[in-house]
Enzyme design. Structure first.
Site, short mmCIF file in Angstrom:
data_model
loop_
_atom_site.label_atom_id
_atom_site.label_comp_id
_atom_site.label_asym_id
_atom_site.label_seq_id
_atom_site.Cartn_x
_atom_site.Cartn_y
_atom_site.Cartn_z
N GLU A 1 41.23 33.21 42.91
CA GLU A 1 40.19 32.73 41.68
C GLU A 1 41.07 32.62 40.59
O GLU A 1 40.71 31.82 39.48
CB GLU A 1 39.21 34.03 41.47
CG GLU A 1 38.31 33.81 40.27
CD GLU A 1 37.22 34.50 40.61
OE1 GLU A 1 36.65 35.03 39.33
OE2 GLU A 1 36.59 34.84 41.44
N ASP B 1 37.19 36.04 44.28
CA ASP B 1 36.77 37.42 43.98
C ASP B 1 35.64 37.69 45.03
O ASP B 1 34.75 36.81 45.03
CB ASP B 1 36.30 37.72 42.66
CG ASP B 1 37.44 38.08 41.75
OD1 ASP B 1 38.57 38.01 42.11
OD2 ASP B 1 37.18 38.15 40.49
N TYR C 1 37.99 47.00 43.23
CA TYR C 1 37.37 45.83 42.43
C TYR C 1 36.50 46.47 41.45
O TYR C 1 35.48 46.87 41.87
CB TYR C 1 36.57 44.99 43.33
CG TYR C 1 36.01 44.05 43.07
CD1 TYR C 1 36.72 42.98 42.67
CD2 TYR C 1 34.39 43.73 43.23
CE1 TYR C 1 36.07 41.59 42.01
CE2 TYR C 1 34.08 42.55 42.41
CZ TYR C 1 34.51 41.47 42.43
OH TYR C 1 34.04 40.57 41.76
#
Length: 707
Positions: free
Chosen positions: A7, A110, A318
């Protein structure tokens, strides 16, 4: 040869390091059978109306409902309008060239809804048909990346996630483009007036709370309290029917006060109850943002940005997660994380205590883990952190220790006294005390019990039938209070449940799919409301601007302003991801809704007060001429009737101190400000602080504290 698409560059470089792709090229890395490149967030977006032939804003064009959506390279606004972002255009061309060199793709954007959409839009825009696999990881540690590479998932497994992401994007486009154009055109096209699927109900919640708060009429009431003593002083309050009694008039309260003064009370009821307060659940992004705002004043956007930086530094998992639970597999790693915390000074002691005990599993539930588990620190130890990074990192580590800690045990003592007088009054007096007998999880931060003042007292040892003299008695005047204005933290909490008042952690978690937006998007929604001038800050509170209130008044009766409707849409988007609702059905509903909404907005043409929406407009009447409205601009605040001769002016900068809009508004409306710091004397060049007052001659002067 495989192409890995991350990303952003920093993540791409970490993955390349693990894969052995160490030859640096322009825009990518190569080696060991891999090419590794990256996006810069969204390189491709849904095309604007002009791509469907609607090059001008016109009522006749609305609603704009494309039969199928096309994609364009990311657009940026310049002096002559929108054009392709040069960086995005260059990178998308490079990705196309790299795709021609490989047989297979590894998707490393992601692992979430937006990350999936970023890749799929690139894939579709370039017309690619090559097979792809998904790297799905919850942290960027070397172990997590290696494990993820060894356990790549089939790309088709994430088709439902993509369908949900695309539906959200197309729904936002349809509602936002059509409602914004309709409202702007209805206002006479004198300034952009933005509406949105999530943004508008969020604005509505802020406006409704603000209007209820500012329009609240406080009602006085009275409490009667007595002071008692047995070794230690403590107090009790008048009750009726087992509840604290609010006296509506002062004479009634004073009558009881007079009857009780100098008398004796007898203990008629004594109850002791041990209560257990379970630890809080682990953080998801939303709850982390709420605590960072409440404890440290960080905005939602700042907390997300810092958490993302900590994730990329491999220090936390995350961050854009919507789950407050972990699975049994992740739970097996928790003892190691706690041992790591033993070497991190702020939490060394509570971590050392916790590792000896059986861990609480309240936050462990495989069935409640969605795309990603709750936030945890990784096994990596932090180096030097900035001030804000340390705040967020400490919150994550501290919450881990709290969540797996033991219950907090409290002893709640409630005593009820009757007054020994005849005739016997209909009121008794109650005293309640809460004592923490075992802090459990609360010892991590050393946080004391957050109770009302009356419950913080200690109750001495007493027995039923015991009599005590009344040492003092008094009547306390109170007023009913409105709901407080939103802060960013409380607004995020309200967005989670689409405005419904829910305090229980587990119930809030169950309702998370029915909220406004997602944990990953709520900060951006609030940020946009600030940037387009619909809301402002008053200290820690969020308030609507005159422009925001005007827009709210136009749409408050329409469904676009209803949080529950938008919450229902979020639930359907989640159902699409879970393959229990049809993407086609959802988009048909959105298209029909857009048509009805657009017609409603266009039909109210001519009802919009454009003057209230001009930049700097306050809606405050001029105190001097009584005719104009005050506008606050960069250098000064002035009256809209200046052309007719009203010279009322308050300069923005006074004695080298630049005043805020809130301070200027207070000066005009109240005639004075609170103490303002940061003035500098023109004679001595020394700083000073003072309040400002607006005199009868409409000139500003200083008022100094007598101390």
């Amino acid at each position: 040869m495989k192409l890995v698409i991350a990303e952003k560059p920093s993540v791409g470089r970490e993955i390349a390091k693990i894969l052995g792709a160490d030859t640096v090229r322009s825009g990518y890395l190569e080696g060991n059978g891999y090419l590794v490149t990256w996006a810069f967030g969204h390189l491709v977006q849904l095309s604007g109306p002009e791509e469907y032939g609607f090059t001008t804003w016109s009522k006749e064009n609305l609603p704009i409902l494309p039969e199928s959506f096309s994609l364009s390279v990311k657009q940026v606004k310049g002096k002559s309008g929108y054009s392709n972002d040069e960086g995005a255009e260059k990178q998308i061309k490079l990705i196309g060239q790299l795709l021609d060199r490989v047989e297979r793709i590894v998707v490393a954007t992601d692992a979430g809804r937006e990350g999936e959409l970023i890749f799929r839009f690139i894939y579709e825009y370039l017309g690619c048909r090559k097979p792809f696999d998904r790297l799905w990881i919850s942290s960027l540690t070397e172990k997590a990346i290696r494990d993820g590479i060894n356990e790549l998932k089939p790309g088709k497994d994430f088709d439902p996630l993509y369908h949900s992401a695309r539906c959200r994007a197309e729904a936002d486009w349809l509602v936002g483009i059509n409602a914004t154009q309709a409202l702007t055109l209805s206002s006479g096209n004198k300034g952009l007036l933005s509406l949105g699927r999530v943004q508008t109900p969020t604005l509505a919640m802020i406006c409704e709370r603000y209007l209820a708060n500012t329009g609240f009429k406080a009602v006085p009431y009275y409490l009667v309290k007595i002071g008692l003593e047995k070794g230690i002083p403590f107090g009790a309050i008048a009750i009726k029917g087992g509840k604290v009694h609010h006296f509506n008039n002062l004479p009634e309260a004073q009558s009881l006060e007079g009857r009780v003064r100098g008398k004796v009370v007898k203990l008629k009821e004594l109850e002791k109850e041990e209560q257990q307060e379970q630890p809080p659940l682990l953080y998801d992004l939303g709850s982390l943002q709420q605590d960072a705002n409440k404890r440290n004043g960080l905005s939602a956007e700042a907390t997300l940005r810092i958490a993302q930086e900590l994730y990329e530094k491999k220090l936390i998992t995350y961050p854009r997660t919507g789950s407050r639970y972990i699975g049994e597999d992740v739970f097996e790693t928790v003892p190691g994380l706690i041992r790591n915390a033993m070497g991190y000074e702020p939490f060394a002691q509570p971590a050392a205590e916790l590792i000896k005990k059986k861990l609480n599993k309240r936050s462990v539930n495989d069935g409640k883990v969605t795309d990603h588990h709750a936030l945890l620190p990784t096994e990596n130890k932090p180096g030097k952190l900035s001030g804000d990074e340390k705040i967020v990192y400490d919150l994550v580590v501290g919450r881990m220790l709290e969540s797996f800690g033991e219950a907090c045990k409290k002893m709640v003592t409630t005593v009820v006294f009757e007054v020994k007088i005849e005739p016997k009054p209909e009121f008794d007096f109650m005293s309640r005390g809460v004592q923490i007998v075992y802090p459990g999880w609360r010892s991590v931060w050393g946080v004391k019990e957050e109770e009302d003042g009356e419950d913080n007292q200690s109750i001495p040892a007493l027995s039923v039938g015991e009599e005590l003299p009344v040492k003092e008695v008094f009547t306390e005047a109170k007023k009913t209070k409105p709901q407080p204005l939103f802060t960013e933290g409380t607004l995020l909490k309200a967005m989670e449940t689409a405005g419904r008042e829910v305090d229980d952690d587990e119930l809030r978690a169950a309702m998370k799919d029915c909220g406004l937006g997602t944990p990953a998007t709520r900060a951006a929604v609030i940020g946009k409301l600030f940037s387009i001038g619909y809301i402002d800050r008053q200290k820690k509170s969020i308030v609507p601007t005159p422009k925001g209130l005007e827009v709210y008044n136009l749409v408050k009766e329409k469904s676009i302003s209803k949080p529950v409707l938008t919450g229902e849409w979020e639930k359907k988007l989640e159902d699409i991801r879970c393959e229990i609702y049809s993407a086609g059905t959802f988009m048909n509903e959105i298209s029909e809704y857009t048509s009805v909404l657009t017609k409603e907005i266009l039909e109210q043409s001519g009802t919009i007060n454009v003057s209230a929406m001009q930049p700097g407009a306050t809606g405050i009447g001029c105190p001097k001429c009584k005719k104009g409205v005050i506008t606050i601009r960069e250098k000064a605040a002035g009256c809209s009737e200046y052309k007719s001769g009203c010279a009322f002016t308050i300069w923005r900068t006074i004695a080298s101190k630049k005043l805020t809009d809130t301070q200027i508004q207070a000066l005009i409306q109240k005639g004075k400000t609170g103490t303002v710091k940061g003035f500098v004397s023109s004679k001595t060049n020394k700083p000073f602080e003072a309040a400002l007052i607006l005199g009868s001659d409409y000139k500003v002067s200083f008022v100094f504290d007598k101390k």
